[in-house]
Design a protein around this motif. Structure first.
Motif, PDB file in Angstrom:
ATOM      1  N   LEU A  81       0.817  -1.203   0.000  1.00 32.42           N
ATOM      2  CA  LEU A  81       0.000   0.000   0.000  1.00 32.42           C
ATOM      3  C   LEU A  81       0.859   1.264   0.000  1.00 32.42           C
ATOM      4  O   LEU A  81       0.516   2.225  -0.670  1.00 32.42           O
ATOM      5  N   ARG A  82       1.943   1.225   0.739  1.00 27.33           N
ATOM      6  CA  ARG A  82       2.785   2.415   0.797  1.00 27.33           C
ATOM      7  C   ARG A  82       3.357   2.763  -0.574  1.00 27.33           C
ATOM      8  O   ARG A  82       3.393   3.927  -0.962  1.00 27.33           O
ATOM      9  N   ARG A  83       3.780   1.753  -1.289  1.00 26.71           N
ATOM     10  CA  ARG A  83       4.314   1.976  -2.634  1.00 26.71           C
ATOM     11  C   ARG A  83       3.227   2.525  -3.557  1.00 26.71           C
ATOM     12  O   ARG A  83       3.477   3.431  -4.354  1.00 26.71           O
ATOM     13  N   LEU A  84       2.017   1.997  -3.444  1.00 20.33           N
ATOM     14  CA  LEU A  84       0.892   2.488  -4.238  1.00 20.33           C
ATOM     15  C   LEU A  84       0.657   3.968  -3.964  1.00 20.33           C
ATOM     16  O   LEU A  84       0.543   4.772  -4.898  1.00 20.33           O
ATOM     17  N   PHE A  85       0.600   4.344  -2.694  1.00 16.50           N
ATOM     18  CA  PHE A  85       0.292   5.732  -2.368  1.00 16.50           C
ATOM     19  C   PHE A  85       1.427   6.671  -2.734  1.00 16.50           C
ATOM     20  O   PHE A  85       1.179   7.822  -3.119  1.00 16.50           O
ATOM     21  N   ARG A  86       2.682   6.209  -2.648  1.00 12.87           N
ATOM     22  CA  ARG A  86       3.799   7.039  -3.131  1.00 12.87           C
ATOM     23  C   ARG A  86       3.679   7.241  -4.634  1.00 12.87           C
ATOM     24  O   ARG A  86       3.916   8.339  -5.146  1.00 12.87           O
ATOM     25  N   GLY A  87       3.300   6.192  -5.361  1.00 14.83           N
ATOM     26  CA  GLY A  87       3.100   6.316  -6.804  1.00 14.83           C
ATOM     27  C   GLY A  87       1.961   7.262  -7.131  1.00 14.83           C
ATOM     28  O   GLY A  87       2.064   8.091  -8.049  1.00 14.83           O
ATOM     29  N   CYS A  88       0.858   7.161  -6.384  1.00 14.75           N
ATOM     30  CA  CYS A  88      -0.273   8.066  -6.590  1.00 14.75           C
ATOM     31  C   CYS A  88       0.148   9.512  -6.341  1.00 14.75           C
ATOM     32  O   CYS A  88      -0.259  10.415  -7.076  1.00 14.75           O
ATOM     33  N   ALA A  89       0.962   9.739  -5.317  1.00 14.94           N
ATOM     34  CA  ALA A  89       1.431  11.093  -5.012  1.00 14.94           C
ATOM     35  C   ALA A  89       2.243  11.652  -6.173  1.00 14.94           C
ATOM     36  O   ALA A  89       2.089  12.825  -6.540  1.00 14.94           O
ATOM     37  N   HIS A  90       3.096  10.823  -6.777  1.00 10.56           N
ATOM     38  CA  HIS A  90       3.891  11.287  -7.925  1.00 10.56           C
ATOM     39  C   HIS A  90       2.993  11.621  -9.111  1.00 10.56           C
ATOM     40  O   HIS A  90       3.221  12.604  -9.811  1.00 10.56           O
ATOM     41  N   VAL A  91       1.983  10.813  -9.330  1.00 13.98           N
ATOM     42  CA  VAL A  91       1.107  11.022 -10.487  1.00 13.98           C
ATOM     43  C   VAL A  91       0.299  12.305 -10.332  1.00 13.98           C
ATOM     44  O   VAL A  91       0.245  13.125 -11.243  1.00 13.98           O
ATOM     45  N   VAL A  92      -0.339  12.503  -9.173  1.00 16.34           N
ATOM     46  CA  VAL A  92      -1.197  13.676  -9.015  1.00 16.34           C
ATOM     47  C   VAL A  92      -0.400  14.959  -8.832  1.00 16.34           C
ATOM     48  O   VAL A  92      -0.950  16.046  -9.026  1.00 16.34           O
TER      49      VAL A  92
ATOM     50  N   GLN B 197       5.193   6.199 -16.195  1.00 19.12           N
ATOM     51  CA  GLN B 197       6.066   5.196 -15.587  1.00 19.12           C
ATOM     52  C   GLN B 197       5.650   4.893 -14.150  1.00 19.12           C
ATOM     53  O   GLN B 197       5.677   3.744 -13.732  1.00 19.12           O
ATOM     54  N   CYS B 198       5.274   5.913 -13.407  1.00 16.61           N
ATOM     55  CA  CYS B 198       4.804   5.704 -12.026  1.00 16.61           C
ATOM     56  C   CYS B 198       3.529   4.872 -12.017  1.00 16.61           C
ATOM     57  O   CYS B 198       3.372   3.973 -11.181  1.00 16.61           O
ATOM     58  N   ILE B 199       2.629   5.169 -12.933  1.00 16.26           N
ATOM     59  CA  ILE B 199       1.387   4.395 -12.996  1.00 16.26           C
ATOM     60  C   ILE B 199       1.693   2.939 -13.310  1.00 16.26           C
ATOM     61  O   ILE B 199       1.183   2.026 -12.659  1.00 16.26           O
ATOM     62  N   GLU B 200       2.545   2.711 -14.303  1.00 15.50           N
ATOM     63  CA  GLU B 200       2.835   1.340 -14.729  1.00 15.50           C
ATOM     64  C   GLU B 200       3.635   0.555 -13.699  1.00 15.50           C
ATOM     65  O   GLU B 200       3.423  -0.642 -13.532  1.00 15.50           O
ATOM     66  N   SER B 201       4.556   1.208 -13.003  1.00 18.87           N
ATOM     67  CA  SER B 201       5.424   0.459 -12.090  1.00 18.87           C
ATOM     68  C   SER B 201       4.943   0.447 -10.640  1.00 18.87           C
ATOM     69  O   SER B 201       5.210  -0.508  -9.917  1.00 18.87           O
ATOM     70  N   MET B 202       4.247   1.483 -10.205  1.00 18.23           N
ATOM     71  CA  MET B 202       3.886   1.574  -8.792  1.00 18.23           C
ATOM     72  C   MET B 202       2.388   1.441  -8.532  1.00 18.23           C
ATOM     73  O   MET B 202       1.992   0.959  -7.480  1.00 18.23           O
ATOM     74  N   VAL B 203       1.567   1.888  -9.461  1.00 18.82           N
ATOM     75  CA  VAL B 203       0.128   1.943  -9.207  1.00 18.82           C
ATOM     76  C   VAL B 203      -0.600   0.716  -9.755  1.00 18.82           C
ATOM     77  O   VAL B 203      -1.333   0.048  -9.024  1.00 18.82           O
ATOM     78  N   LEU B 204      -0.417   0.404 -11.019  1.00 17.42           N
ATOM     79  CA  LEU B 204      -1.161  -0.709 -11.629  1.00 17.42           C
ATOM     80  C   LEU B 204      -0.918  -2.069 -10.962  1.00 17.42           C
ATOM     81  O   LEU B 204      -1.865  -2.848 -10.824  1.00 17.42           O
ATOM     82  N   PRO B 205       0.303  -2.397 -10.531  1.00 22.81           N
ATOM     83  CA  PRO B 205       0.504  -3.706  -9.897  1.00 22.81           C
ATOM     84  C   PRO B 205      -0.069  -3.837  -8.491  1.00 22.81           C
ATOM     85  O   PRO B 205      -0.170  -4.943  -7.960  1.00 22.81           O
ATOM     86  N   ALA B 206      -0.464  -2.744  -7.855  1.00 25.33           N
ATOM     87  CA  ALA B 206      -0.864  -2.765  -6.439  1.00 25.33           C
ATOM     88  C   ALA B 206      -2.028  -3.704  -6.126  1.00 25.33           C
ATOM     89  O   ALA B 206      -1.930  -4.494  -5.181  1.00 25.33           O
ATOM     90  N   PRO B 207      -3.141  -3.674  -6.872  1.00 26.91           N
ATOM     91  CA  PRO B 207      -4.242  -4.578  -6.508  1.00 26.91           C
ATOM     92  C   PRO B 207      -3.852  -6.053  -6.561  1.00 26.91           C
ATOM     93  O   PRO B 207      -4.247  -6.842  -5.687  1.00 26.91           O
ATOM     94  N   THR B 208      -3.041  -6.431  -7.528  1.00 27.03           N
ATOM     95  CA  THR B 208      -2.587  -7.818  -7.640  1.00 27.03           C
ATOM     96  C   THR B 208      -1.689  -8.180  -6.463  1.00 27.03           C
ATOM     97  O   THR B 208      -1.798  -9.277  -5.905  1.00 27.03           O
TER      98      THR B 208
END
Length: 195
Positions: free
Chosen positions: A1-12, A28-39
């Motif tokens: 979750l922490r990685r997801l939220f750091r990625g979201c912070a970079h995107v927004v 790149q942030c979406i593809e590497s940090m955000v999209l894999p999070a639910p899986t």
């Protein structure tokens, strides 16, 4: 979750409606940090020995997983609509770009706090800030309607702008659902050492 939220912070953080400003980095942030999070959350959930936790934990984790998936979809939708709107960024007056930067900074702050799993009082803070931004947007649209010397926007550009606004609304709703799901979970029990 922490990685997801750091990625979201970079995107927004890069939500200004300007073409080329960090588009590739956001993707790149979406593809590497955000999209894999639910899986990854689903895989971690399967590895947990749920008998060590409270009875309702599987339902809470499923709700968290569903809300995170919704958050990812909504963030992706916002990224796409911002990219489409940025194609016509030369037509936007500066106040619209300023509002986009303010929104990005506000959402980035929320995601950065979430990266430390701190979800306390976020609802009131975000609601207040969004009301201010909504008022600013209304003033900008009113100024466009009443000022005869203002540049008029094409119908297509206005549709793109409304798509961005709708995507922001969807993202905020998904953030609210995620915050509520995170608030139900006792994160300290996961930090306890188990031998």
């Amino acid at each position: 979750l922490r990685r997801l939220f750091r990625g979201c912070a970079h995107v927004v953080a890069g939500l200004a409606l300007q073409r080329g400003k960090g588009q590739r980095l956001r993707r790149q942030c979406i593809e590497s940090m955000v999209l894999p999070a639910p899986t990854k959350i689903q895989a971690a959930q399967h590895r947990l020995n749920l008998s060590l936790y409270e009875e309702q934990m599987p339902n809470k984790l499923q709700r968290l997983q569903d809300s995170v998936q919704s958050l990812v979809y909504r963030l992706q939708s916002l990224e796409i609509s911002v990219d489409r709107c940025a194609e016509d960024s030369k037509e936007f007056p500066e106040p619209f770009s300023h509002i986009g930067r303010r929104l990005g900074n506000m959402l980035r702050g929320v995601f950065e706090r979430w990266a430390s799993l701190d979800v306390s009082n976020e609802g009131e803070l975000v609601s207040r800030e969004l009301e201010d931004l909504s008022g600013d947007l209304k003033q900008q649209f009113d100024a466009l309607d009443t000022s005869p010397g203002q540049v008029t926007f094409s119908h297509q550009l206005l549709m793109k702008l409304y798509a961005v606004l709708g995507s922001v609304r969807g993202l905020v709703e998904a953030m609210t659902e995620t915050r509520n799901a995170m608030g139900e979970i006792n994160w300290q029990q996961f930090a306890a050492a188990r031998f």
